[in-house]
Write a protein that holds these residues in place. Structure first.
Motif, mmCIF file in Angstrom:
data_model
loop_
_atom_site.group_PDB
_atom_site.id
_atom_site.type_symbol
_atom_site.label_atom_id
_atom_site.label_comp_id
_atom_site.label_asym_id
_atom_site.label_seq_id
_atom_site.Cartn_x
_atom_site.Cartn_y
_atom_site.Cartn_z
ATOM 1 N N ALA A 1 -11.567 24.613 20.342
ATOM 2 C CA ALA A 1 -10.816 23.418 19.922
ATOM 3 C C ALA A 1 -11.561 22.137 20.306
ATOM 4 N N GLY A 2 -12.316 22.195 21.391
ATOM 5 C CA GLY A 2 -12.978 20.980 21.886
ATOM 6 C C GLY A 2 -12.111 20.289 22.924
ATOM 7 N N ALA A 3 -12.742 19.418 23.710
ATOM 8 C CA ALA A 3 -11.999 18.716 24.768
ATOM 9 C C ALA A 3 -11.317 17.480 24.187
ATOM 10 N N PRO A 4 -10.104 17.171 24.679
ATOM 11 C CA PRO A 4 -9.413 15.973 24.170
ATOM 12 C C PRO A 4 -10.211 14.702 24.455
ATOM 13 N N LEU A 5 -9.986 13.687 23.634
ATOM 14 C CA LEU A 5 -10.589 12.366 23.891
ATOM 15 C C LEU A 5 -9.452 11.422 24.271
ATOM 16 N N SER A 6 -9.638 10.669 25.338
ATOM 17 C CA SER A 6 -8.608 9.700 25.733
ATOM 18 C C SER A 6 -8.595 8.538 24.738
ATOM 19 N N THR B 1 -13.810 16.657 6.427
ATOM 20 C CA THR B 1 -12.986 17.112 7.534
ATOM 21 C C THR B 1 -11.938 18.079 7.000
ATOM 22 N N SER B 2 -11.045 18.508 7.880
ATOM 23 C CA SER B 2 -10.109 19.569 7.490
ATOM 24 C C SER B 2 -8.724 19.263 8.057
ATOM 25 N N GLY B 3 -7.757 20.099 7.722
ATOM 26 C CA GLY B 3 -6.401 19.934 8.248
ATOM 27 C C GLY B 3 -5.805 18.609 7.825
ATOM 28 N N ALA B 4 -4.912 18.086 8.675
ATOM 29 C CA ALA B 4 -4.189 16.855 8.325
ATOM 30 C C ALA B 4 -5.091 15.621 8.312
ATOM 31 N N ALA B 5 -6.265 15.720 8.955
ATOM 32 C CA ALA B 5 -7.188 14.567 8.956
ATOM 33 C C ALA B 5 -7.719 14.286 7.550
ATOM 34 N N LEU B 6 -7.793 15.340 6.719
ATOM 35 C CA LEU B 6 -8.370 15.146 5.375
ATOM 36 C C LEU B 6 -7.454 14.318 4.459
ATOM 37 N N GLY C 1 -5.316 16.326 20.230
ATOM 38 C CA GLY C 1 -4.704 15.071 20.677
ATOM 39 C C GLY C 1 -5.229 13.843 19.965
ATOM 40 N N VAL C 2 -6.333 13.974 19.234
ATOM 41 C CA VAL C 2 -6.843 12.816 18.482
ATOM 42 C C VAL C 2 -5.968 12.665 17.227
ATOM 43 N N PRO C 3 -5.430 11.482 16.980
ATOM 44 C CA PRO C 3 -4.535 11.318 15.827
ATOM 45 C C PRO C 3 -5.216 11.690 14.509
ATOM 46 N N ASP C 4 -4.412 12.270 13.614
ATOM 47 C CA ASP C 4 -4.937 12.678 12.298
ATOM 48 C C ASP C 4 -5.572 11.494 11.562
ATOM 49 N N GLU C 5 -5.172 10.282 11.917
ATOM 50 C CA GLU C 5 -5.642 9.082 11.197
ATOM 51 C C GLU C 5 -6.976 8.560 11.749
ATOM 52 N N PHE C 6 -7.634 9.332 12.632
ATOM 53 C CA PHE C 6 -8.849 8.804 13.274
ATOM 54 C C PHE C 6 -9.907 8.376 12.242
ATOM 55 N N TYR C 7 -10.241 9.276 11.307
ATOM 56 C CA TYR C 7 -11.265 8.919 10.311
ATOM 57 C C TYR C 7 -10.721 7.856 9.340
ATOM 58 N N THR D 1 -19.577 12.453 14.551
ATOM 59 C CA THR D 1 -18.987 13.789 14.705
ATOM 60 C C THR D 1 -18.025 13.709 15.884
ATOM 61 N N ALA D 2 -16.720 13.663 15.604
ATOM 62 C CA ALA D 2 -15.753 13.480 16.694
ATOM 63 C C ALA D 2 -15.709 14.693 17.614
ATOM 64 N N ASN D 3 -16.076 15.859 17.069
ATOM 65 C CA ASN D 3 -15.933 17.104 17.837
ATOM 66 C C ASN D 3 -17.217 17.932 17.738
ATOM 67 N N PRO D 4 -18.293 17.477 18.412
ATOM 68 C CA PRO D 4 -19.573 18.175 18.274
ATOM 69 C C PRO D 4 -19.552 19.518 19.012
ATOM 70 N N SER D 5 -20.618 20.266 18.864
ATOM 71 C CA SER D 5 -20.655 21.585 19.518
ATOM 72 C C SER D 5 -22.090 21.986 19.799
ATOM 73 N N VAL D 6 -22.221 22.935 20.713
ATOM 74 C CA VAL D 6 -23.472 23.672 20.808
ATOM 75 C C VAL D 6 -23.203 24.966 20.056
ATOM 76 N N ASP D 7 -23.937 25.185 18.962
ATOM 77 C CA ASP D 7 -23.712 26.365 18.118
ATOM 78 C C ASP D 7 -24.578 27.523 18.609
ATOM 79 N N ARG D 8 -23.930 28.636 18.878
ATOM 80 C CA ARG D 8 -24.645 29.852 19.270
ATOM 81 C C ARG D 8 -24.460 30.866 18.165
#
Ligand code: ATP
Ligand code: F1X
Length: 311
Positions: A106-111, A165-170, A141-147, A6-13
């Motif tokens: 959005a989540g924090a960027p990954l270097s 996944t969603s958006g351009a990553a799909l 900032g994570v490239p769409d091609e990550f997955y 999960t590249a962009n995890p969360s704490v779900d409330r």
């Protein structure tokens, strides 16, 4: 063993309110705090049903510590990848009629180095697993091609990859040739860039994703169930449920499908049973065997091609 990332995890409330009115003070009737992000939910669902699952999770900040602590309670094996940015919080407001209003950060960027560590952690644990599940949005900032990159790097190991996944990553992931993609109706419509109103249009769109590279497409259609299109055929299945919170239902569907072998109509039926069970549970609670009602699933012997799925 299943491996999720999960590249962009969360704490779900999840906050339950009697009625949501913009601009007003609401008193919460109940609150659920759960580890979130799609791959994490898939792992939670698998473990709840007696399977082994390991979740690769980039986690930074005190919120990252909280996420990992929450996950320990769910008995999911965690591979923590230390990153600088904090894990996001995603908020869901649910009303008694199961209307869901969701706000995802959005989540924090990954270097670049953090992205490499994340991919490396998946590769380190991929040998011998049944499936790798790459799921959820990508942080800024994570490239769409990550997955897509992950699919290419896993190819020599020969482990099948499922992507949700969603958006351009799909579309990028589809092109990389995954064994399975799990879009919902909106995601599928976005990839093919046209509205999808009937089962025929959904099946055609799924076929288009197959021609672009995905071996199989499991399209989730909310209350209309799910459609599976692969090299052997096309199936539609559904199950009625008393909806309470739809958050994570797609993750339960995918987990159930993979747990039941990851191919064909019997896996589709299992996925739909898990998805229907998930919507009847609060927050992003993943169903266990006691929640799943396999007998309620109908796998249609013939697809009702002109059935409307946009209502
Ligand atoms: N109202 C409902 N009644 C019965 N089953 C449902 C309902 N909503 C969802 N499901 C089941 O859950 C599955 C996934 O739902 P949906 O298409 O909403 O996924 P999703 O949008 O990917 O969800 P999420 O992103 O929150 O995990 C459906 O394929 C269906 O099997
Ligand atoms: O922002 P993304 O990554 O698309 O979705 C994240 C998310 O909405 O998906 C899960 C439900 O499927 C939740 O646990 C989580 O909050």
């Amino acid at each position: 063993m299943f491996l999720t990332v999960t590249a962009n995890p969360s704490v779900d409330r999840t906050v339950e309110v009697a009625r949501l009115t913009r601009g007003e003070l609401h008193r919460a009737a109940a609150v659920h705090v759960q580890p979130g992000g799609k791959g994490i939910n898939v792992a939670r669902a698998l473990v709840r049903n007696g399977h082994q699952a390991r979740a690769v999770v980039p986690a930074g900040g005190p919120e990252g510590d909280q996420l990992i602590r929450l996950l320990t309670g769910y008995r999911v094996e965690v591979v923590r990848v230390e990153v600088a940015g904090p894990v996001r919080s995603n908020i869901t407001v649910v009303e008694p009629d199961a209307t869901v209003t969701k706000i995802n950060e959005a989540g924090a960027p990954l270097s670049a180095a953090e992205r490499e560590s994340l991919l490396g952690a998946v590769l380190d644990h991929a040998s011998g697993v049944g499936w790798v599940v790459a799921a959820g949005s990508l942080p800024p900032g994570v490239p769409d091609e990550f997955y897509a990159d992950l699919i290419h790097r896993l190819a020599p190991i020969g482990v099948p990859v499922a992507v949700d996944t969603s958006g351009a990553a799909l579309p990028a992931a589809v092109k990389a040739g995954p064994a399975l993609v799990k879009p919902n109706l909106e995601e599928l419509a976005e990839v093919v860039d046209r509205p999808l109103r009937t089962l025929r249009e959904v099946v055609d769109a799924a076929g288009e994703l197959r021609s672009r590279g995905a071996a199989a497409v499991l399209a989730s259609l909310g209350g209309h169930g799910a459609v599976l299109v692969d090299g052997d055929g096309t199936w539609h299945a559904e199950a009625r449920a008393q909806a309470r919170s739809s958050v994570g239902a797609g993750d339960a569907l995918l987990a159930g499908f993979l747990a039941a072998g990851g191919r064909g109509p019997s896996a589709l039926a299992a996925g739909v049973a898990w998805g229907a069970a998930a919507v009847s549970l609060p927050g992003s609670t993943m169903p266990g065997p006691e929640d799943v009602r396999a007998h309620r699933v109908v796998v249609h012997p013939d697809v009702e091609w002109e059935r409307r799925i946009d209502t």
